[in-house]
Scaffold this active site. Sequence first.
Site, PDB file in Angstrom:
ATOM      1  N   LYS A  75      -0.905  -1.759 -10.830  1.00  0.00           N
ATOM      2  CA  LYS A  75      -2.294  -2.086 -11.037  1.00  0.00           C
ATOM      3  C   LYS A  75      -2.995  -2.262  -9.698  1.00  0.00           C
ATOM      4  O   LYS A  75      -4.182  -2.020  -9.574  1.00  0.00           O
ATOM      5  CB  LYS A  75      -2.443  -3.376 -11.841  1.00  0.00           C
ATOM      6  CG  LYS A  75      -1.966  -3.307 -13.249  1.00  0.00           C
ATOM      7  CD  LYS A  75      -2.198  -4.652 -13.924  1.00  0.00           C
ATOM      8  CE  LYS A  75      -1.695  -4.634 -15.334  1.00  0.00           C
ATOM      9  NZ  LYS A  75      -1.892  -5.912 -15.998  1.00  0.00           N
ATOM     10  N   GLU A 140      -0.928   3.660  -2.947  1.00  0.00           N
ATOM     11  CA  GLU A 140      -0.327   2.360  -3.231  1.00  0.00           C
ATOM     12  C   GLU A 140      -1.178   1.301  -2.537  1.00  0.00           C
ATOM     13  O   GLU A 140      -1.663   1.543  -1.433  1.00  0.00           O
ATOM     14  CB  GLU A 140       1.114   2.365  -2.709  1.00  0.00           C
ATOM     15  CG  GLU A 140       1.818   1.047  -2.676  1.00  0.00           C
ATOM     16  CD  GLU A 140       2.243   0.556  -4.043  1.00  0.00           C
ATOM     17  OE1 GLU A 140       1.367   0.032  -4.765  1.00  0.00           O
ATOM     18  OE2 GLU A 140       3.433   0.649  -4.364  1.00  0.00           O
ATOM     19  N   ILE A 142      -0.324  -1.960  -1.490  1.00  0.00           N
ATOM     20  CA  ILE A 142       0.358  -2.657  -0.403  1.00  0.00           C
ATOM     21  C   ILE A 142       1.782  -2.123  -0.305  1.00  0.00           C
ATOM     22  O   ILE A 142       2.504  -2.073  -1.304  1.00  0.00           O
ATOM     23  CB  ILE A 142       0.401  -4.180  -0.650  1.00  0.00           C
ATOM     24  CG1 ILE A 142      -1.007  -4.747  -0.686  1.00  0.00           C
ATOM     25  CG2 ILE A 142       1.239  -4.875   0.405  1.00  0.00           C
ATOM     26  CD1 ILE A 142      -1.074  -6.202  -1.079  1.00  0.00           C
ATOM     27  N   ASP A 144       5.038  -3.220   1.277  1.00  0.00           N
ATOM     28  CA  ASP A 144       5.629  -4.401   1.894  1.00  0.00           C
ATOM     29  C   ASP A 144       7.054  -4.079   2.339  1.00  0.00           C
ATOM     30  O   ASP A 144       7.273  -3.639   3.447  1.00  0.00           O
ATOM     31  CB  ASP A 144       5.579  -5.559   0.895  1.00  0.00           C
ATOM     32  CG  ASP A 144       6.006  -6.877   1.485  1.00  0.00           C
ATOM     33  OD1 ASP A 144       6.112  -6.988   2.720  1.00  0.00           O
ATOM     34  OD2 ASP A 144       6.253  -7.812   0.715  1.00  0.00           O
ATOM     35  N   THR A 145       8.008  -4.260   1.467  1.00  0.00           N
ATOM     36  CA  THR A 145       9.403  -3.983   1.818  1.00  0.00           C
ATOM     37  C   THR A 145       9.725  -2.492   1.721  1.00  0.00           C
ATOM     38  O   THR A 145      10.703  -2.037   2.282  1.00  0.00           O
ATOM     39  CB  THR A 145      10.365  -4.734   0.882  1.00  0.00           C
ATOM     40  OG1 THR A 145      10.186  -4.242  -0.447  1.00  0.00           O
ATOM     41  CG2 THR A 145      10.128  -6.235   0.929  1.00  0.00           C
ATOM     42  N   GLY A 146       8.911  -1.755   0.975  1.00  0.00           N
ATOM     43  CA  GLY A 146       9.145  -0.334   0.783  1.00  0.00           C
ATOM     44  C   GLY A 146      10.003  -0.030  -0.433  1.00  0.00           C
ATOM     45  O   GLY A 146      10.230   1.130  -0.769  1.00  0.00           O
ATOM     46  N   LYS A 147      10.485  -1.059  -1.116  1.00  0.00           N
ATOM     47  CA  LYS A 147      11.376  -0.861  -2.266  1.00  0.00           C
ATOM     48  C   LYS A 147      10.665  -0.119  -3.401  1.00  0.00           C
ATOM     49  O   LYS A 147      11.206   0.847  -3.946  1.00  0.00           O
ATOM     50  CB  LYS A 147      11.892  -2.222  -2.758  1.00  0.00           C
ATOM     51  CG  LYS A 147      12.880  -2.133  -3.895  1.00  0.00           C
ATOM     52  CD  LYS A 147      13.368  -3.521  -4.287  1.00  0.00           C
ATOM     53  CE  LYS A 147      14.259  -3.470  -5.514  1.00  0.00           C
ATOM     54  NZ  LYS A 147      14.665  -4.806  -5.950  1.00  0.00           N
TER      55      LYS A 147
END
Length: 168
Positions: A75, A140, A142, A144-147
């Site tokens: 979202k 996307e 954000i 962040d970790t890329g996961k």
Amino acid sequence: MTEPREDTRTHRGVVIPDNWPGYCLDLFTYPEYYSGDLDCVYIPHGVIMDRTERLARDIMDDLGDHDIAVLCVLKGGHQFCSDLVDRIQVLNRHSSRSLPMTVDFIRLKSYLNDHSMPDIQVIGAESLSVLAGKNVLIVEAIVDTGKTLQTVLTQVQACKPKLIKVAG
């Protein structure tokens, strides 16, 4: 001997130091219901919109006249994706060339009842087969970790697109 100039296309963008106090709230108008909740403004809306337009121009330059399939990760990515697509459409209207676009949406689910799940579920992945052979722009909110982004990339790469770019 002079130092080589830094290529602006590889610059990190706007960098905000960790100890920067932000802009004083007196410089902005904001809804009354935020009063008492805000200490400062780090990035004004105008700067965000300017960077979004710059990104739209870069996308137009990179992809030329090739069509693109925009894949919005919901979202969180909805508003950024909407603003970015709007800027690309404005540039298309005022340009001698055109970048045809389609927009699709997926949603990632990594929590169940407030608990993180080991695997990320991609909702809407069944429709990704339309990306085969296309230029894909994943939007996307954000990274962040890329996961979550890695999960999306794996799903999209399985569809064998022509090209994948990420905006976040």
